[in-house]
Design an enzyme around this catalytic site. Structure first.
Site, short mmCIF file in Angstrom:
data_model
loop_
_atom_site.label_atom_id
_atom_site.label_comp_id
_atom_site.label_asym_id
_atom_site.label_seq_id
_atom_site.Cartn_x
_atom_site.Cartn_y
_atom_site.Cartn_z
N ASP A 35 -86.98 75.75 -77.26
CA ASP A 35 -87.49 76.68 -76.25
C ASP A 35 -87.03 76.34 -74.83
O ASP A 35 -86.45 75.28 -74.59
CB ASP A 35 -89.03 76.74 -76.31
N GLU A 79 -97.51 80.45 -79.80
CA GLU A 79 -98.93 80.26 -79.51
C GLU A 79 -99.78 80.87 -80.63
O GLU A 79 -99.29 81.66 -81.45
CB GLU A 79 -99.25 80.91 -78.17
N HIS A 105 -99.79 74.93 -81.56
CA HIS A 105 -98.52 75.67 -81.46
C HIS A 105 -97.34 74.81 -81.92
O HIS A 105 -97.40 73.58 -81.88
CB HIS A 105 -98.29 76.24 -80.04
#
Ligand code: PGA
Length: 239
Positions: free
Chosen positions: A67, A138, A133
């Site tokens: 990410d 999430e 997570h």
């Protein structure tokens, strides 16, 4: 799911580094999925040391990170500082989502394509959020999601606020989806400290719960969890 019990973060770091090191040594070419945050820092430190002893250790390694924040290069900087700068990996073999891309949806598709072109992820290293997570997926994220833009939750924002002393903390991120992560051939999840104890307990409960994204790993055939005493505290209380 296999559980490797370690006493503390130092032992976790060493075990994780040995695990990844042995995979790298045994393969002619490998695609590693990488994570950021506090937990893998020690692993990166140990792997950097290995690369000094074993020249060209990373020459056949390709990396894809989970990410990046939207409008930021915070995780690019983290990876450079804590890992890439120390291991002599060619920059065209390292990949992260571009959080500064003008068209975020297109960037998500591009990132999926990067992973596909590499032939998929051989070993994905994961941390786990206090809220369960994985990546920045999430609670409530669809288990079949692909790389997408997320609005970060209060829990995640407050856990990571400490990293944003010089820059306003972004409220959104691009993350590999849960479906993307699940396609990795093998997964290594690292959990350290009591703050992770509830998420780890839920993970080992074995049932799938979209409110605790990590529980999806019960669906994956090859998951190893390395957890220290703190992260296992609630799990062991139960058994
Ligand atoms: P941490 O983050 O390693 O900084 O605790 C893990 C995560 O949020 O996935």
């Amino acid at each position: 799911m296999r559980l490797i019990k370690v006493s503390d973060e130092e032992e976790l770091s060493r075990m994780a580094a040995e695990y990844v090191f042995s995979k790298i040594k045994r393969s002619e070419r490998i695609v590693l999925g990488l994570a950021t945050g506090r937990t893998p820092l020690g692993m990166y430190r140990h792997l950097s040391k290995y690369s000094k002893e074993y020249k060209l250790l990373f020459s056949h390694v390709h990396t894809v990170n989970l990410d990046e924040y939207v409008g930021s290069r915070a995780y690019h900087a983290y990876m450079q500082e804590n890992f890439f700068d120390h291991i002599g990996i060619p920059s065209n073999q390292t990949h992260l989502p571009d959080g500064e891309a003008l068209e975020l949806e297109r960037e998500c598709k591009r990132y999926e394509e990067v992973i596909k072109q590499l032939g998929g992820i051989d070993l994905q290293v994961l941390g786990i959020g206090e809220n369960g997570h994985i990546g920045f997926n999430e609670p409530g994220t669809d288990f079949s999601s692909r790389t997408h833009v997320v609005e970060l939750t209060e829990s995640t924002l407050s856990a990571n606020a400490k990293y944003f002393t010089h820059e306003k903390q972004p409220l959104k991120a691009i993350t590999m989806g849960i479906g993307t992560i699940l396609e990795s051939k093998e997964i290594l999840l690292l959990a350290a400290g009591v703050k992770k104890a509830n998420a780890v307990k839920e993970l080992f409960r074995g049932s799938l719960n979209e409110n605790i994204p990590a529980t999806v790993l019960n669906h994956h055939p090859s998951v190893t969890v390395i957890a220290d005493v703190g992260a296992r505290s609630l799990l062991e209380e139960e058994s």
